[in-house]
Design an enzyme around this catalytic site. Structure first.
Site, short mmCIF file in Angstrom:
data_model
loop_
_atom_site.label_atom_id
_atom_site.label_comp_id
_atom_site.label_asym_id
_atom_site.label_seq_id
_atom_site.Cartn_x
_atom_site.Cartn_y
_atom_site.Cartn_z
N HIS A 55 -5.63 2.91 0.81
CA HIS A 55 -4.92 4.09 1.31
C HIS A 55 -5.69 4.82 2.42
CE1 HIS A 55 -2.65 3.17 -2.17
NE2 HIS A 55 -3.27 3.94 -3.03
N ASP A 94 0.91 -1.14 0.00
CA ASP A 94 0.00 0.00 0.00
C ASP A 94 0.95 1.19 0.00
OD1 ASP A 94 -1.43 2.29 0.83
OD2 ASP A 94 -3.02 1.00 1.60
N HIS A 95 1.16 1.79 -1.16
CA HIS A 95 2.29 2.71 -1.25
C HIS A 95 2.13 3.95 -0.37
CE1 HIS A 95 -0.11 4.93 -4.26
NE2 HIS A 95 0.71 5.95 -4.07
C1 BG6 Z 1 -3.03 4.45 -6.69
C2 BG6 Z 1 -4.37 4.47 -7.39
O1 BG6 Z 1 -3.04 3.51 -5.66
O2 BG6 Z 1 -2.73 5.72 -6.17
C3 BG6 Z 1 -4.40 5.54 -8.46
O3 BG6 Z 1 -4.61 3.21 -7.97
C4 BG6 Z 1 -3.96 6.86 -7.91
O4 BG6 Z 1 -5.71 5.64 -9.03
C5 BG6 Z 1 -2.63 6.73 -7.16
O5 BG6 Z 1 -3.82 7.77 -8.99
C6 BG6 Z 1 -2.25 8.04 -6.50
O6 BG6 Z 1 -1.04 7.91 -5.84
P1 BG6 Z 1 -0.29 9.20 -5.29
O7 BG6 Z 1 0.88 8.67 -4.57
O8 BG6 Z 1 0.05 10.03 -6.50
O9 BG6 Z 1 -1.27 9.91 -4.42
#
Ligand code: BG6
Length: 523
Positions: A277, A214-215
């Site tokens: 997230h 979950d980045h």
């Molecule tokens: C991803 C989603 O997990 O997170 C995308 O699948 C989204 O739809 C992205 O655009 C956004 O990541 P960040 O780090 O730019 O907020």
């Protein structure tokens, strides 16, 4: 586990294990955590995630000196490529998307450890070749049997790849070595499919060898929630229902779905972002102090929060879903979701979702948590706003506090990383007038070191076998348990409410907060 740590040098001097403290590399720059001999095998290496995030993150780690000399990188894909062609592809994307400057010497060394294996996921022969390539890396590059398999592929391909890894012997670890698997979200599309996915992967890999990405958990500002709450004295005493009115967690994007129609349509904003997230952000914001920052202690606290979540009885009044129609992004006209390439013109997929959740604990009784996310909103911003109650008594003329809003602590996850405290201050002049002001902490101004990308941190943690920043299957299941009834309810509603691209979502989102006497922050 113990033998594999020793094999890759993961236990630090003094017997301290790095995974006991997820804040360590932010805190103690004298002891950077460096991965041991190992390789990363990427399935789906020509995909968007790999091009924009994974390959650049591997390069940035190498450039920061956090990968060992004996590191290998294997791309697996259908293209008819030689290793040199793969390296050229990787270089192009690294040059375009890496965070740190391009360094010829770093690149040369990284390139020496690169290999490409051509094949389909159902091709046993290709996996035999992969197994051979991995052994060659062990022999020639010194990766010592330590290999991580990154599934940057659609979940429907997980079963076949897992089976191939098992039958080719690639999932097997020799004593003193490790094999790990990295799974990208979505982890299923509901509780039942998530459990099935888990079963399939669990047949091949031990639970502690499975790393779910979950980045958001890899972002510095998200880890800073723990520092803010548990390293300080001034926040925790007011972090509860006695003082907090409500919490707003926002992840807004100004872009549309880009080239991801195939993935996004039928998934929608809630499954894409809230299930993972935003619920993780909520768990970190609401949880009790963990006994330690070890994975099991963090999970225990997050699990308690997710288990205590209560859905509103009236989902119609306390949720909102929308779909963007044509409008503007900045000064550019943009098409609506239904006109996007690859989208079914009758699609009922939501591109905006907002929900109210309650956490039934003593700390949070009566404090709504509002979670919202959307594409093509007014601005790209992710934040957590803890909004406080009004002071019970204001010893001023009514006019003096006309301009005074609610106090708030706002954790600015991105893009302007930091924390804002909002409170009332006297405006200069002879009259007593109080108005809202902001006090800001900004990462950019306070630290000289730029924050690593989330994927740098997470790939490094996988190579180190360091699990605190990865959600467990239990957390994933609980998150689906929260979302499933909402999805079921929405499925019966047909078309989501349209909102014009560049605005802040459908009118129902405003009504749902107004019903509780609140309004959304304008970030
Ligand atoms: C991803 C989603 O997990 O997170 C995308 O699948 C989204 O739809 C992205 O655009 C956004 O990541 P960040 O780090 O730019 O907020």
């Amino acid at each position: 586990m113990a033998s594999s740590q020793a094999a890759s040098g993961e236990t630090e001097p003094g017997g301290h294990k790095p995974w006991e403290n997820p804040l360590m590399d932010a805190r103690d720059l004298r002891m950077p955590r460096i991965a041991g001999p190992s390789s990363l095998v990427i399935f789906g290496v020509t995909g968007d995630l790999s091009k924009k995030k994974l390959l650049p993150a591997v390069y940035d780690l190498a450039n920061r000196g956090l990968l060992p000399a004996s590191f290998g990188l294997i791309g697996f894909g259908r293209r008819d490529w030689t290793t040199d062609e793969f390296a050229a592809f990787a270089e192009e994307n690294v040059r375009a998307h890496s965070r740190t400057p391009f360094n010829e010497a770093t690149w040369r060394h990284l390139k020496e450890g690169m290999r490409f294996v051509k094949g389909n996921f159902d091709d046993a022969e290709a996996f035999r070749k992969l197994s051979q390539t991995v052994s060659e890396l062990d022999r020639d590059r010194g990766t010592r049997g330590n290999h991580a398999f990154y599934m940057s592929i659609p979940p429907k391909a997980f079963p076949v790849v897992s089976e191939q890894l098992a039958s080719s012997g690639l999932a097997h670890s020799d004593p003193g070595a490790w094999k790990r698997v990295i799974i990208e979200k979505p982890f299923g599309h509901d509780l039942a499919s998530a459990k099935e996915l888990d079963r399939v992967v669990g047949e091949v890999f031990e639970p502690d060898s499975v790393f779910r990405i979950d980045h958001y958990l890899g972002k510095e500002t998200v880890q800073n929630i723990l520092a803010l709450r548990f390293a300080n004295m001034m926040f925790e005493p007011v972090w509860n229902a006695n003082y907090v009115s409500h919490v707003q967690i926002t992840m807004a994007e100004d872009m549309g779905i880009g080239g991801r129609a195939g993935y996004y349509d039928g998934i929608g904003a809630a499954r894409d972002v809230i299930q993972n997230h935003l619920l993780q952000l909520m768990a970190l914001t609401a949880m009790e102090e963990p006994v330690s920052f070890a994975a099991s202690d963090l999970t225990a606290e997050k699990t308690k929060v997710l288990s205590a979540v209560r859905l509103p009885k009236d989902l119609g009044a306390h949720t909102a879903r929308g779909q963007y129609s044509a409008g503007w992004q900045g000064s550019q006209p943009v098409v609506g979701y239904l006109e996007e390439q690859g989208i079914d013109p009758k699609s009922t997929t939501e591109t905006y979702a907002a929900i109210r959740l309650d956490v039934d604990t003593r700390r949070w009784a009566g404090v709504p948590f509002y979670l919202r996310t959307g594409k093509r909103l007014g601005k790209r911003v992710s934040e957590i706003a803890v909004v406080f109650k009004r002071a019970p008594h204001l010893p001023f003329d009514a006019t003096a506090t006309r301009e005074l809003g609610a106090n708030a602590v706002v954790i600015r996850v991105q893009p302007d990383e930091g924390v804002t405290l909002r409170f009332g201050a006297k405006t200069p002049g002879s009259a007593m007038e109080v108005r809202d002001v902001n006090m800001d902490f900004s990462y950019g101004r306070s630290f000289t070191e730029a924050s690593p990308e989330a994927y740098e941190r997470l790939i490094l943690d996988v190579l180190l076998g360091d699990p605190p920043l990865f959600p467990t299957s239990g957390e994933v299941d609980l998150s689906w348990k929260i979302l499933d009834p909402i999805e079921e309810y929405w499925a019966g509603l047909g078309q989501p409410e349209p909102y014009r691209a560049g605005t802040w979502g459908p009118a129902q989102a405003d009504r749902m907060l107004a019903a509780d006497g609140h309004h959304w922050r304008m970030p």
